[in-house]
Design an enzyme around this catalytic site. Structure first.
Site, PDB file in Angstrom:
ATOM      1  CB  CYS A   1       1.635   3.448   5.590  1.00 22.26           C
ATOM      2  SG  CYS A   1       1.767   1.752   5.053  1.00 22.26           S
TER       3      CYS A   1
ATOM      4  CB  CYS B   1      -0.742   1.717  -2.237  1.00 31.51           C
ATOM      5  SG  CYS B   1      -1.266   1.603  -1.032  1.00 31.51           S
TER       6      CYS B   1
END
Length: 346
Positions: free
Chosen positions: A97, A191
């Site tokens: 990410c 997340c």
């Protein structure tokens, strides 16, 4: 004529770190704008965090936007995460990410807004050429940044690199409008994983498939509940006949739904293989220290990379739990050299 202030885009998550980052940059004289990135499909999660971000933006008097990157995140991070576990790997989505989303698409968005800099609440430092570990070693996040494009560093700001976490919370606690951020629960490391990674995988495949447990010679010695429940080094959740001492997962054979287990003293590895290195071209044979997981200590080693980009790490002391799919990250003192993606060990 008044000099134009340098503009910085701050990635804001609704947590204390990005909140204090935005406040500090404003105090330092930057023209701050914020962005909240929607990276996955969880309306309640986003609603809660966007409310926090907008509260901070109102307090600081800054503009904030919501950038929907769910499709880009799914393609670059989420789908490879699921596929990695399907193949028996142990993925590291945060490092992926950072390369493709936080310091990829978010930097592109900073360009669209005419920003001079991009800032995040990462605990890490840099000198314009190299990433350096944070002052707070317990919160240092340099491991997850090994794969970003280092040419972007002159345009990236990490205000918390010199701070300790407790000081960040204490700073927020002194500001009435930000006091709630000092005590709120910290977000999970990944997340989109609310409970466990297995619950994520259950949305896409059957993870409960009883299979065989093998010893290192290929003999069937027990059974397990499905290979995706296990990562390298795990010692629970499977049955071994007649076991008098703990056994640990040493290998996952995804295509046959089998796991190989061994005793702890034979789980050690002193040679690691990796590919896709993110290192200067000149670094093909060198000595340094390596971390094989975020929370492990650095180990002195010798690194060699061949012409095809396949790397070998010779460790000066053996380590437990080397998992394919994780990152091998190289350091020279506090300086992050780069790293690669682990493919195996012995």
């Amino acid at each position: 004529m008044k000099e134009k202030r340098e503009r910085v885009l701050v990635g804001m998550s609704g947590g204390v770190d990005s909140t204090v980052t935005a406040k500090l940059l404003q105090e330092w004289g930057y023209d701050v704008v914020g962005v909240y990135m929607k990276l996955h499909d969880n309306p309640a999660y986003h609603e809660r965090n966007i409310e926090r971000v907008r509260h901070v933006a109102e307090y600081l008097g800054i503009e904030v936007s919501v950038l929907d990157l769910t499709d880009a995140f799914k393609e670059a991070v989420y789908d490879p995460f699921v596929e990695g576990y399907r193949r028996g790997l142990t993925p590291n989505p945060c490092a992926v990410c950072n390369r493709h989303i936080k310091f990829g698409r978010m930097m592109e968005y900073a360009d669209e807004l005419g920003c001079d800099y991009l800032a995040t609440g990462h605990y890490v430092r840099h000198d314009g050429r190299n990433i350096l570990e944070a002052v707070d070693e317990t919160k240092d996040q340099s491991y997850f940044l090994f794969d970003i494009d280092k040419s972007l560093l002159p345009r990236i700001l990490f205000p918390l690199g010199e701070w300790r976490k407790e000081d960040v919370k204490a700073y927020a606690a002194k500001i009435p409008a930000l006091q709630a951020f000092a005590t709120q629960k910290e977000s999970s490391e990944i997340c989109f994983v609310e409970t466990t990674y297995v619950d994520v995988l259950k949305k896409h495949m059957n993870v409960d498939m009883p299979g065989e447990v093998l010893d290192t010679e290929g003999n069937v010695i027990g059974h397990h509940k499905g290979y995706m429940h296990y990562t390298i080094g795990k010692r629970r959740g499977f049955f071994v006949r007649g076991a008098q001492e703990p056994h640990y997962v040493s290998r996952i054979i995804a295509e046959k739904n089998q796991i190989v287990v061994t005793k702890k003293d034979t789980l050690l590895a002193d040679r690691i293989y990796f590919d896709r290195p993110n290192l200067p071209d000149s670094m093909r044979d060198f000595e340094c220290e390596v971390k094989i997981r975020y929370r492990t200590k650095k180990i002195p080693c010798r690194v060699r990379i061949d012409e095809e980009g396949q790397g070998t790490i010779e460790l000066q002391e053996p380590v437990y739990g080397v998992a394919a799919g994780q990152a091998a990250v190289f350091y020279e003192g506090p300086r992050l050299l780069g790293g690669g993606w682990i493919t195996g060990a012995e």
